[in-house]
Design an enzyme around this catalytic site. Structure first.
Site, PDB file in Angstrom:
ATOM      1  N   GLY B  13       0.816  -1.218   0.000  1.00 32.60           N
ATOM      2  CA  GLY B  13       0.000   0.000   0.000  1.00 32.60           C
ATOM      3  C   GLY B  13       0.843   1.259   0.000  1.00 32.60           C
ATOM      4  O   GLY B  13       1.846   1.343   0.698  1.00 32.60           O
ATOM      5  N   ASN B 110       6.340  -5.656   5.529  1.00 28.97           N
ATOM      6  CA  ASN B 110       6.787  -7.019   5.876  1.00 28.97           C
ATOM      7  C   ASN B 110       6.832  -7.950   4.674  1.00 28.97           C
ATOM      8  O   ASN B 110       7.813  -8.664   4.455  1.00 28.97           O
ATOM      9  CB  ASN B 110       5.840  -7.670   6.887  1.00 28.97           C
ATOM     10  CG  ASN B 110       5.624  -6.822   8.108  1.00 28.97           C
ATOM     11  OD1 ASN B 110       5.209  -5.675   7.979  1.00 28.97           O
ATOM     12  ND2 ASN B 110       5.897  -7.366   9.282  1.00 28.97           N
ATOM     13  N   THR B 138       5.617   1.887   5.497  1.00 26.70           N
ATOM     14  CA  THR B 138       4.251   1.517   5.887  1.00 26.70           C
ATOM     15  C   THR B 138       3.630   2.646   6.690  1.00 26.70           C
ATOM     16  O   THR B 138       4.300   3.263   7.512  1.00 26.70           O
ATOM     17  CB  THR B 138       4.168   0.216   6.722  1.00 26.70           C
ATOM     18  OG1 THR B 138       3.020   0.287   7.573  1.00 26.70           O
ATOM     19  CG2 THR B 138       5.352   0.037   7.633  1.00 26.70           C
ATOM     20  N   ILE B 139       2.363   2.896   6.443  1.00 23.91           N
ATOM     21  CA  ILE B 139       1.662   3.864   7.288  1.00 23.91           C
ATOM     22  C   ILE B 139       1.377   3.266   8.658  1.00 23.91           C
ATOM     23  O   ILE B 139       1.232   3.986   9.628  1.00 23.91           O
ATOM     24  CB  ILE B 139       0.329   4.330   6.665  1.00 23.91           C
ATOM     25  CG1 ILE B 139      -0.574   3.138   6.331  1.00 23.91           C
ATOM     26  CG2 ILE B 139       0.556   5.184   5.448  1.00 23.91           C
ATOM     27  CD1 ILE B 139      -2.010   3.538   6.077  1.00 23.91           C
ATOM     28  N   ASP B 140       1.295   1.936   8.715  1.00 25.23           N
ATOM     29  CA  ASP B 140       0.849   1.269   9.946  1.00 25.23           C
ATOM     30  C   ASP B 140       1.896   1.274  11.058  1.00 25.23           C
ATOM     31  O   ASP B 140       1.567   1.029  12.218  1.00 25.23           O
ATOM     32  CB  ASP B 140       0.476  -0.192   9.655  1.00 25.23           C
ATOM     33  CG  ASP B 140      -0.821  -0.301   8.868  1.00 25.23           C
ATOM     34  OD1 ASP B 140      -1.485   0.723   8.687  1.00 25.23           O
ATOM     35  OD2 ASP B 140      -1.150  -1.419   8.441  1.00 25.23           O
ATOM     36  N   GLY B 184      -5.038   1.047   9.941  1.00 26.74           N
ATOM     37  CA  GLY B 184      -4.246   0.257  10.886  1.00 26.74           C
ATOM     38  C   GLY B 184      -4.972  -1.033  11.190  1.00 26.74           C
ATOM     39  O   GLY B 184      -5.779  -1.108  12.102  1.00 26.74           O
ATOM     40  N   ARG B 185      -4.710  -2.054  10.372  1.00 26.71           N
ATOM     41  CA  ARG B 185      -5.503  -3.273  10.459  1.00 26.71           C
ATOM     42  C   ARG B 185      -5.235  -4.061  11.739  1.00 26.71           C
ATOM     43  O   ARG B 185      -6.142  -4.517  12.408  1.00 26.71           O
ATOM     44  CB  ARG B 185      -5.203  -4.144   9.246  1.00 26.71           C
ATOM     45  CG  ARG B 185      -6.074  -5.361   9.149  1.00 26.71           C
ATOM     46  CD  ARG B 185      -5.678  -6.220   7.965  1.00 26.71           C
ATOM     47  NE  ARG B 185      -5.902  -5.507   6.712  1.00 26.71           N
ATOM     48  CZ  ARG B 185      -5.555  -5.992   5.527  1.00 26.71           C
ATOM     49  NH1 ARG B 185      -4.970  -7.155   5.443  1.00 26.71           N
ATOM     50  NH2 ARG B 185      -5.786  -5.293   4.439  1.00 26.71           N
ATOM     51  N   GLU B 240      -9.578   0.821  12.611  1.00 28.07           N
ATOM     52  CA  GLU B 240     -10.410  -0.036  11.748  1.00 28.07           C
ATOM     53  C   GLU B 240     -10.265  -1.508  12.119  1.00 28.07           C
ATOM     54  O   GLU B 240     -11.100  -2.334  11.758  1.00 28.07           O
ATOM     55  CB  GLU B 240     -10.021   0.140  10.280  1.00 28.07           C
ATOM     56  CG  GLU B 240      -8.593  -0.326   9.964  1.00 28.07           C
ATOM     57  CD  GLU B 240      -8.257  -0.324   8.470  1.00 28.07           C
ATOM     58  OE1 GLU B 240      -9.149  -0.113   7.642  1.00 28.07           O
ATOM     59  OE2 GLU B 240      -7.072  -0.531   8.139  1.00 28.07           O
TER      60      GLU B 240
END
Lengths: 405, 405
Positions: B13, B110, B138-140, B184-185, B240
């Site tokens: 992403g 990852n 990554t944004i996460d 942020g899963r 989320e």
């Protein structure tokens, strides 16, 4: 010349330039002090605070702080969604009498304009000298008698900008469908505004759906399928106000549970409902984005034209009132010709309060899934400066030479 | 010194600074031409395009266009979410052989790091000289072995800024509850980042919920009720990725229908689900906002620190590879002390690919509904310049003088 104090209030949902109209009122009132304007009073929490006499002296605010606060999202004075009772109007007049308010300015949408109208009528009927003028404000652009409404241009700029940005994201990473939900409960102006993101064939948004048309899921899925087949992706913009043929908002969750201050069902959820349908029926990965309030608070996306016009309607309202006008709302009148220019006009409050301006048929294409050129011409200048473009890589072909050559 | 061509690709992403890492790679490769770097090749559509030999010559891009494209959201080269098959790694190596690629840089999370690891291992096992280095993105912020991850700071800045803006809107217009859903899963880093909006007691956000804690609806409703009783409003931030005790994502619609490229259920819908519950159980008007992709594309909210660091990891990866490194990912190492500074380090790809960095317990308060001071200290500098403040009106008391006095 009417001599007395001035009271200003903000009503209904905020816009990104709500406080610029407030600034226009206060600065013009200061300039026209000699014309009989006494204190410049702000009602906190709108009519709620007015009735509680929760009032502040805006004349004592420093110029620099006022100018900074004008850039804030939200309503600097506070707002409300009061259900007006008949006795409230008389009560407002009592407060006006007590504080010798002779100039009343209310920045708001249809509901607020109706309040100004009623207060104006009541004042006339009892012989209380009052100059009451409405100042238009709404992100939805649904006020009639004005070319467009301050607040709309910035929210429109937000949706156009964000749709373009999301378009780049979606284009760079399959799978490929994003459904963006815009504000706009009854009218499709904001959904339509996302079209300004589109800079060429295939660009986002590919499809737009408006509450002015009854929504058909089968036609929607067929449209999405066509776009996907052609471009390998789809960015779809839908109004939060989409309704099916039974008149129900799409997306059940919020509609069932949430009511607004007037007891009406609230929309919201069309995008997640439709993303799920696309996944289920078309077997495409789809996600939904619903910026919601972020679209009316996004200070980074304010339209320079919108900001200027928001100030102008506030300023002009004071001038009109000082010149004896009452019972009118200030309007923006677009000049004919290619160069964009709006001058200030006025419309009777009674008419404004009763009308709701839908997206005209000439602004929606025949299939009901995109805007027309006429809409683009109408909307583009209101967004202010050209929205940010994102150049692509030149993508030079790799001419491969074997090692050592 | 390894002599040969360089290939760079972007995986997973996008972030708002994805293309700044690409710029760092290309500019440093140009600087180090004399060290044996031949052509600078970009793989379009990530591994998909690499395997299709859909390659471009990035060395021929003009400096000015590259610098402009670096500001774009999305992935300038295109990205993918390919499910790698075992034979793909060998196929990648074949393409590398054909184009004499000796330097491989993959900007990603990852999954992408695992790909670089496998290609590096395979090259070693067959004796193909390759310097393969991972560039974190990554944004996460869920990559381990790095203080934080490029891409996170800008998405964090987005959520902090938007939460503050929405806070002003909610404060100015009752009724009073907004539930903001962050990306942020699996990790709560982005939900936590919204706390940087808070500038004083009662400010938005009032509550934050993280996927690191099992979600309890009854505790949530009790928290919201407490905040509402105290402040008359509530701005609540939820990830989320919130799951109930059965391990299901909150908000059924999307979870049921949508799967990602790996066949996993997708989150999304927690905010509308919770807004509906607040309306139903607490009888408060509540709405939800879910900016979704807008949070990782919002160019107006990019963190200056994030942009600089994204460039730096790209640049450093080239330096490391030229110095013979392979099988590592570049990391950011924060210096001790009060002044924020990160230097570049490295971590073995194998370890990085297997780890997922959750929000540590020390960053979540005991009740599981807000961050700690330690998190604020950690996160604040990564957001770059102080986020925009919005001054209030001074609200001078109205001292009323009767008419004519």
């Amino acid at each position: 010349m009417t001599s007395g104090n001035l009271l200003v209030a903000q009503g209904g949902g905020p816009t990104a330039v709500f406080n610029f109209s407030l600034l226009g009122v206060v600065e013009e009132a200061k300039r026209l002090k000699s014309k009989g304007i006494g204190k410049i009073i702000g009602a906190l929490r709108s009519i709620d605070g007015l009735l509680d006499e929760d009032l502040i002296d805006l004349g004592k605010e420093s110029q620099s702080n006022l100018r900074q606060v004008a850039m804030n999202p939200g309503a600097a004075l506070g707002s409300c969604r009061r259900r007006m009772a008949e006795e409230d109007y008389g009560q407002i007049l009592e407060v006006f009498r007590k504080y010798d308010v002779r100039y009343f300015f209310y920045i708001g949408g249809n509901g607020s304009m109706y309040t100004v109208h009623k207060v104006d009528q009541l004042a006339r009927s009892v012989g209380y000298v009052l100059n009451a003028v409405g100042i238009p404000k709404t992100i939805d652009n649904d006020l009639a008698f004005t070319d467009h409404c301050p607040g709309f241009g910035s929210a429109a700029r937000y949706f156009a900008s964000v749709t373009r940005e999301i378009g780049l994201d979606v284009a760079s990473l399959p799978p490929p469908v994003s459904v963006i939900e815009t504000l706009g409960r009854n009218t499709g102006w904001l959904a339509a505004s996302a079209s300004l993101a589109n800079d060429g064939e295939g660009d986002a948004p590919n499809l737009i759906y408006f509450p002015e048309r009854v929504f058909s899921l089968s036609r929607f899925l067929s449209d999405v399928s066509d776009v996907y087949d052609k471009w390998g992706r789809a960015v779809i913009v839908v109004s939060e106000g989409l309704k099916d043929k039974t008149g129900q908002y799409l997306g059940g969750v919020n509609a069932k549970a949430s009511k607004d201050g007037f007891g009406r069902n609230l929309p919201g959820g069309a995008s997640s409902y439709l993303a799920a349908k696309i996944a289920e029926k078309l077997k495409l990965r789809a996600r939904s984005e619903k910026p919601g309030l972020a679209a009316r608070t996004g200070v980074e996306y304010v339209s320079s034209v919108d900001r200027k016009e928001a100030y102008l309607v506030g300023q002009s309202a004071v001038r009109a009132a000082v010149n004896g006008k009452s019972g009118v709302m200030m309007t923006l009148e677009r000049a004919a010709g290619n160069r964009y220019h709006c001058s200030i006009g006025e419309a009777p409050l009674e008419k404004v309060a009763k009308a709701e301006k839908l997206l005209p048929a000439s602004f929606i294409n025949k299939k009901g899934n995109y805007v027309t050129e006429a809409f683009l011409r109408y909307c583009r200048p209101i967004l202010g400066d050209t929205i940010r473009k994102f150049p692509d890589l030149s993508k030079h072909l790799l001419t491969f030479a074997a090692r050592g050559k």
